[in-house]
Scaffold this motif. Structure first.
Motif, mmCIF file in Angstrom:
data_model
loop_
_atom_site.group_PDB
_atom_site.id
_atom_site.type_symbol
_atom_site.label_atom_id
_atom_site.label_comp_id
_atom_site.label_asym_id
_atom_site.label_seq_id
_atom_site.Cartn_x
_atom_site.Cartn_y
_atom_site.Cartn_z
ATOM 1 N N ARG A 193 0.842 -1.203 0.000
ATOM 2 C CA ARG A 193 0.000 0.000 0.000
ATOM 3 C C ARG A 193 0.875 1.250 0.000
ATOM 4 O O ARG A 193 1.907 1.315 0.686
ATOM 5 C CB ARG A 193 -0.916 0.008 1.218
ATOM 6 C CG ARG A 193 -1.940 -1.108 1.236
ATOM 7 C CD ARG A 193 -2.808 -1.034 2.475
ATOM 8 N NE ARG A 193 -3.500 0.249 2.576
ATOM 9 C CZ ARG A 193 -4.162 0.669 3.655
ATOM 10 N NH1 ARG A 193 -4.199 -0.109 4.738
ATOM 11 N NH2 ARG A 193 -4.757 1.826 3.666
ATOM 12 N N ALA A 194 0.454 2.255 -0.760
ATOM 13 C CA ALA A 194 1.255 3.474 -0.908
ATOM 14 C C ALA A 194 1.474 4.183 0.425
ATOM 15 O O ALA A 194 2.540 4.766 0.655
ATOM 16 C CB ALA A 194 0.572 4.418 -1.906
ATOM 17 N N VAL A 195 0.493 4.120 1.318
ATOM 18 C CA VAL A 195 0.624 4.836 2.583
ATOM 19 C C VAL A 195 1.771 4.276 3.412
ATOM 20 O O VAL A 195 2.493 5.031 4.075
ATOM 21 C CB VAL A 195 -0.708 4.794 3.370
ATOM 22 C CG1 VAL A 195 -1.090 3.362 3.754
ATOM 23 C CG2 VAL A 195 -0.614 5.678 4.624
ATOM 24 N N HIS A 196 1.974 2.973 3.395
ATOM 25 C CA HIS A 196 3.043 2.370 4.187
ATOM 26 C C HIS A 196 4.414 2.686 3.590
ATOM 27 O O HIS A 196 5.372 2.934 4.324
ATOM 28 C CB HIS A 196 2.825 0.863 4.298
ATOM 29 C CG HIS A 196 1.574 0.517 5.042
ATOM 30 N ND1 HIS A 196 0.725 -0.494 4.647
ATOM 31 C CD2 HIS A 196 1.026 1.074 6.160
ATOM 32 C CE1 HIS A 196 -0.301 -0.542 5.492
ATOM 33 N NE2 HIS A 196 -0.135 0.387 6.410
ATOM 34 N N ARG A 197 4.497 2.720 2.282
ATOM 35 C CA ARG A 197 5.752 3.134 1.640
ATOM 36 C C ARG A 197 6.049 4.592 1.973
ATOM 37 O O ARG A 197 7.204 4.960 2.224
ATOM 38 C CB ARG A 197 5.660 2.930 0.132
ATOM 39 C CG ARG A 197 6.890 3.413 -0.624
ATOM 40 C CD ARG A 197 6.854 2.946 -2.055
ATOM 41 N NE ARG A 197 7.894 3.573 -2.844
ATOM 42 C CZ ARG A 197 8.395 3.058 -3.954
ATOM 43 N NH1 ARG A 197 7.966 1.899 -4.400
ATOM 44 N NH2 ARG A 197 9.320 3.691 -4.645
ATOM 45 N N ALA A 198 5.012 5.434 2.002
ATOM 46 C CA ALA A 198 5.207 6.853 2.305
ATOM 47 C C ALA A 198 5.693 7.050 3.737
ATOM 48 O O ALA A 198 6.560 7.890 4.000
ATOM 49 C CB ALA A 198 3.903 7.618 2.069
ATOM 50 N N VAL A 199 5.143 6.284 4.674
ATOM 51 C CA VAL A 199 5.586 6.383 6.071
ATOM 52 C C VAL A 199 7.050 5.983 6.185
ATOM 53 O O VAL A 199 7.853 6.661 6.847
ATOM 54 C CB VAL A 199 4.704 5.506 6.986
ATOM 55 C CG1 VAL A 199 5.307 5.420 8.387
ATOM 56 C CG2 VAL A 199 3.294 6.074 7.069
ATOM 57 N N TRP A 200 7.413 4.876 5.542
ATOM 58 C CA TRP A 200 8.804 4.409 5.597
ATOM 59 C C TRP A 200 9.757 5.457 5.026
ATOM 60 O O TRP A 200 10.805 5.760 5.596
ATOM 61 C CB TRP A 200 8.930 3.094 4.830
ATOM 62 C CG TRP A 200 10.349 2.604 4.708
ATOM 63 C CD1 TRP A 200 11.097 2.542 3.580
ATOM 64 C CD2 TRP A 200 11.184 2.128 5.768
ATOM 65 N NE1 TRP A 200 12.344 2.057 3.865
ATOM 66 C CE2 TRP A 200 12.421 1.791 5.196
ATOM 67 C CE3 TRP A 200 10.987 1.956 7.136
ATOM 68 C CZ2 TRP A 200 13.474 1.291 5.948
ATOM 69 C CZ3 TRP A 200 12.041 1.446 7.896
ATOM 70 C CH2 TRP A 200 13.264 1.128 7.301
ATOM 71 N N THR A 201 9.394 6.035 3.893
ATOM 72 C CA THR A 201 10.238 7.043 3.254
ATOM 73 C C THR A 201 10.359 8.289 4.120
ATOM 74 O O THR A 201 11.440 8.872 4.247
ATOM 75 C CB THR A 201 9.667 7.399 1.869
ATOM 76 O OG1 THR A 201 9.730 6.234 1.037
ATOM 77 C CG2 THR A 201 10.447 8.518 1.217
ATOM 78 N N ALA A 202 9.255 8.696 4.744
ATOM 79 C CA ALA A 202 9.290 9.881 5.603
ATOM 80 C C ALA A 202 10.190 9.672 6.816
ATOM 81 O O ALA A 202 10.969 10.559 7.197
ATOM 82 C CB ALA A 202 7.875 10.237 6.047
ATOM 83 N N VAL A 203 10.097 8.503 7.435
ATOM 84 C CA VAL A 203 10.925 8.220 8.617
ATOM 85 C C VAL A 203 12.402 8.174 8.245
ATOM 86 O O VAL A 203 13.259 8.744 8.928
ATOM 87 C CB VAL A 203 10.480 6.903 9.281
ATOM 88 C CG1 VAL A 203 11.484 6.458 10.345
ATOM 89 C CG2 VAL A 203 9.097 7.062 9.906
ATOM 90 N N CYS A 204 12.708 7.489 7.153
ATOM 91 C CA CYS A 204 14.118 7.351 6.746
ATOM 92 C C CYS A 204 14.685 8.675 6.253
ATOM 93 O O CYS A 204 15.758 9.105 6.702
ATOM 94 C CB CYS A 204 14.241 6.301 5.653
ATOM 95 S SG CYS A 204 13.938 4.622 6.220
ATOM 96 N N GLY A 205 13.982 9.314 5.322
ATOM 97 C CA GLY A 205 14.499 10.541 4.741
ATOM 98 C C GLY A 205 14.462 11.728 5.683
ATOM 99 O O GLY A 205 15.326 12.615 5.618
ATOM 100 N N GLY A 206 13.486 11.749 6.593
ATOM 101 C CA GLY A 206 13.335 12.901 7.466
ATOM 102 C C GLY A 206 13.998 12.778 8.816
ATOM 103 O O GLY A 206 14.246 13.787 9.492
#
Length: 260
Positions: free
Chosen positions: A169-182
């Protein structure tokens, strides 16, 4: 406008083998500090150990911790299975030194070796259980790792793969990217470990979804494969895949279940 270099579409090549082990060696000194910023990290490892379904104290059992890192997974095994005989293996000498330095009530055998050289390092089965936390996506050949785990297990021995594997699901990929990148990558870069944490970020995006990981375990010849989500902010991001080695080669199907 070209995509940002921070997006997975322009991710750099993943680190592998000696290069990855060297990056973990360098990061070992601060790895546990960054892990401590992850709510529920240690509790989730203990949950995955309990999902093995072994006797409560583990007395008389032989357990293999593949890819033990700095010893968080080893500590989870020791906490849930205090009577078990644990062998912990990692390809990074730096991470393994950290793991061996942890205090624990019962001795653990630590072995410095990549998975493909376990026999040379004196690691021999059969084991009653194999626990692999955050390992498969960091290997060049995850199918070979699963084949090794199956070979080292006794008939009806248990496997638990505790791994970042996105739900799809796109939302879970977005959360992962936000945590890692941010959060994780900026801190790791200040510590001089940016290349490793960029690898860890993108290795999850490039790896199997949870369902694909379950099917991979099934193809490796395991039965009673279950794909179980973990709770907290990593819901849809981190899973336990539990399975059993059959008496004979075969597959038992993949079941997706709720949290336990």
């Amino acid at each position: 406008m070209p995509p940002s270099p921070r997006t997975p579409r322009t991710r750099p090549p993943l680190l592998r083998d000696a290069e990855l082990a060297g990056a973990f060696d360098h990061a070992a000194r601060s790895y546990d500090t960054l892990v401590a910023a992850n709510p529920g990290y240690h509790a989730q490892l203990r949950r995955s150990v309990r999902r093995l379904g072994l006797p409560p104290d583990g007395s008389g059992l032989r357990v293999l911790d593949l890819g033990c890192g700095t010893g968080a997974s080893t500590a989870a095994l020791a906490a849930v299975l205090p009577g078990a005989d644990i062998t912990a293996v990692d390809a990074s000498a730096g991470m393994l030194r950290r793991a061996a330095a942890r205090r624990r009530p019962r001795p653990v055998r630590f072995v410095h070796a990549p998975v493909e050289r376990l026999a040379e390092a004196g690691v021999q089965g059969p084991f009653d259980a194999v626990f692999a936390a955050y390992l498969l996506r960091n290997t060049a050949d995850p199918d070979a790792v699963l084949a090794t785990a199956r070979r080292l297990l006794a008939p009806h021995g248990r496997l638990a793969v505790h791994e970042y594997a996105l739900s799809g699901r796109a939302v879970h990929r977005a959360v992962w990217t936000a945590v890692c990148g941010g959060l994780l990558l900026p801190v790791a870069t200040l510590l001089g470990d940016g290349p490793l944490y960029r690898h860890l970020w993108h290795s999850v995006v490039a790896f199997d979804t949870a369902g694909a990981l379950g099917r991979r375990v099934e193809r490796a010849g395991f039965e009673r494969v279950r794909v179980l989500p973990l709770p907290g902010w990593q819901t849809g991001i981190t899973y336990t895949v539990v399975a059993r080695r059959p008496d004979e080669a075969g597959c038992g199907g993949v079941d997706a279940e709720g949290p336990r």
